[in-house]
Write a protein that holds these residues in place. Structure first.
Motif, PDB file in Angstrom:
ATOM      1  N   VAL A 222       0.839  -1.208   0.000  1.00 20.25           N
ATOM      2  CA  VAL A 222       0.000   0.000   0.000  1.00 20.25           C
ATOM      3  C   VAL A 222       0.868   1.250   0.000  1.00 20.25           C
ATOM      4  CG1 VAL A 222      -1.660   1.312   1.372  1.00 20.25           C
ATOM      5  CG2 VAL A 222      -1.967  -1.125   1.065  1.00 20.25           C
ATOM      6  N   GLY A 223       1.946   1.241   0.779  1.00 24.72           N
ATOM      7  CA  GLY A 223       2.830   2.410   0.810  1.00 24.72           C
ATOM      8  C   GLY A 223       3.471   2.687  -0.528  1.00 24.72           C
ATOM      9  N   VAL A 224       3.973   1.638  -1.197  1.00 24.40           N
ATOM     10  CA  VAL A 224       4.592   1.840  -2.516  1.00 24.40           C
ATOM     11  C   VAL A 224       3.559   2.334  -3.526  1.00 24.40           C
ATOM     12  CG1 VAL A 224       5.674   0.638  -4.444  1.00 24.40           C
ATOM     13  CG2 VAL A 224       6.448   0.189  -2.118  1.00 24.40           C
ATOM     14  N   LEU A 225       2.357   1.752  -3.504  1.00 29.51           N
ATOM     15  CA  LEU A 225       1.315   2.173  -4.451  1.00 29.51           C
ATOM     16  C   LEU A 225       0.924   3.627  -4.240  1.00 29.51           C
ATOM     17  CD1 LEU A 225      -0.679   1.373  -6.682  1.00 29.51           C
ATOM     18  CD2 LEU A 225      -2.255   0.626  -4.895  1.00 29.51           C
ATOM     19  N   LEU A 226       0.751   4.041  -2.991  1.00 31.43           N
ATOM     20  CA  LEU A 226       0.361   5.427  -2.723  1.00 31.43           C
ATOM     21  C   LEU A 226       1.466   6.407  -3.106  1.00 31.43           C
ATOM     22  CD1 LEU A 226      -1.470   5.088   0.722  1.00 31.43           C
ATOM     23  CD2 LEU A 226      -2.476   5.292  -1.550  1.00 31.43           C
ATOM     24  N   VAL A 227       2.704   6.058  -2.829  1.00 33.26           N
ATOM     25  CA  VAL A 227       3.808   6.961  -3.180  1.00 33.26           C
ATOM     26  C   VAL A 227       3.942   7.077  -4.690  1.00 33.26           C
ATOM     27  CG1 VAL A 227       6.304   7.242  -3.066  1.00 33.26           C
ATOM     28  CG2 VAL A 227       5.039   6.615  -1.023  1.00 33.26           C
ATOM     29  N   VAL A 228       3.793   5.971  -5.416  1.00 34.43           N
ATOM     30  CA  VAL A 228       3.883   6.029  -6.885  1.00 34.43           C
ATOM     31  C   VAL A 228       2.754   6.883  -7.455  1.00 34.43           C
ATOM     32  CG1 VAL A 228       3.694   4.644  -8.967  1.00 34.43           C
ATOM     33  CG2 VAL A 228       5.156   3.873  -7.107  1.00 34.43           C
ATOM     34  N   CYS A 229       1.540   6.705  -6.949  1.00 36.33           N
ATOM     35  CA  CYS A 229       0.420   7.525  -7.431  1.00 36.33           C
ATOM     36  C   CYS A 229       0.652   9.005  -7.118  1.00 36.33           C
ATOM     37  CB  CYS A 229      -0.884   7.047  -6.796  1.00 36.33           C
ATOM     38  SG  CYS A 229      -1.405   5.403  -7.326  1.00 36.33           S
ATOM     39  N   ALA A 230       1.198   9.300  -5.945  1.00 39.01           N
ATOM     40  CA  ALA A 230       1.475  10.695  -5.597  1.00 39.01           C
ATOM     41  C   ALA A 230       2.525  11.294  -6.526  1.00 39.01           C
ATOM     42  CB  ALA A 230       1.941  10.779  -4.143  1.00 39.01           C
TER      43      ALA A 230
END
Length: 342
Positions: A203-211
């Motif tokens: 979840v952390g990697v996905l949110l950072v990539v989307c940001a």
């Protein structure tokens, strides 16, 4: 829209970065687990002259010292040995244990500190003074009906076993003898650590990539719209290098024709005597607002003429210069006309 994307990207970073840190911390913790996924810890040797070592309220002790051991899908195991062999370990309601051991000297666990190496255990004396005569069969743990769980050498329980009334953990010799020296080892199995670790990291990697995609997304070029009059469409198409406005974008690079010096355009349907209007860019552009209008050109006023219908005229207007009239020869009325050549 750009402002909304920036706010959304910052919010995703605020949630994603802590999730990454939490997942990384759990991953470091899981590296210290045994190959079968259990976390083990040894205690310092527990010594007491009494007959038993009692944790009065086991759930309260876990809540104070190890709250992570009270989560769901968590199981605890305690291994205990004495100098003579495996020790007795039992779990029973606190009221029953207090009533049973009130006449026998024993020790109560006050605190278990989490530290590197063997965990220190702090004890408090409980019951009557040491040396008080007590019948051996009165403190024998085997065969007691109030035990919820019991075992020789080890005992395993879950968080659900501690729900409801307070439970006490008792460790002693199987025969109830005094002067205890216990070697204790605890083991914790948490089934949630693995899924939580990989879930937080994903979840952390996905949110950072989307940001990052939202914050670094390139802006689309804005469309340029030309507003011209219908009679200027051919001139605009010629300036852009296309045959018509529908051909915009089809021109190849490097094929821009040289700009003409002066181009004139005759309005459609205009008369022959109307003044020609210059093409785009050859004369000053049309003013945007009324304040940009130049002072209108002042034409010379015609001379004033006074018209009078009175007759005869009141007087003769004087001329600027006198007019010379040549003399005219006169002849008598009775004289015959003179014929030249006769």
């Amino acid at each position: 829209m750009r402002f909304v994307r920036m706010i959304a990207g910052v919010l995703l970073l605020v949630v994603g970065i802590p999730a990454l840190f939490a997942g990384g911390a759990l991953w470091l913790v899981t590296r210290h687990a045994d190959p079968d996924g259990a976390f083990a810890a040894r205690f310092e040797t527990v010594r007491t002259p009494g007959h038993a070592v009692v944790v009065t309220d086991l759930d309260r002790l876990l809540r104070q010292e190890a709250p992570f051991a009270r989560t769901a899908q968590t199981r605890l195991r305690l291994d205990a040995r004495t100098a003579d062999g495996p020790a007795f370990v039992g779990l029973a309601p606190t009221a029953e244990v207090r009533r049973w051991l009130e006449s026998a000297p024993h020790a109560s666990v006050r605190r278990v500190a989490l530290a590197q190496g063997p965990l220190p255990v702090r004890l408090d004396a409980a019951g009557p003074a040491v040396g008080t005569p007590t019948a051996a069969e009165a403190v024998t743990p085997l065969g007691r009906p109030f035990w919820v769980r019991e075992g020789i050498g080890s005992l395993e329980w879950s968080v659900g076993d501690l729900a409801g009334e307070p439970m006490s953990l008792v460790v002693m010799r199987p025969d109830g003898g005094a002067d205890l020296a216990l070697d204790l080892r605890a083991e914790l199995r948490a089934g949630w650590t693995g899924p939580a670790t990989w879930g937080l990291l994903a979840v952390g990697v996905l949110l950072v990539v989307c940001a990052v995609l939202l914050l670094l997304r390139p802006l689309r070029p804005r469309e340029v719209i030309f507003v011209v009059e219908p009679d200027q469409v051919p001139v605009l198409a010629g300036r852009l290098g296309v045959t018509s406005l529908s051909g915009l974008g089809s021109r190849e690079p490097g094929s821009t024709p040289p700009l003409p010096a002066v181009r004139q355009l005759t309005p459609v349907g205009s008369g022959a005597g109307e003044r020609l209007r210059s093409a785009i860019g050859t004369e000053p552009s049309r003013p945007v607002t009324l304040a940009d209008l130049d002072e209108p050109a002042r034409l010379p006023r015609p001379p004033e003429v006074t018209l009078s219908l009175a007759w005869p005229p009141a007087g003769t207007e004087a001329t600027d210069q006198p007019v010379e009239v040549p003399p005219v020869a006169t002849r008598p009325v009775d004289a015959p006309p003179v014929v030249p050549g006769r």
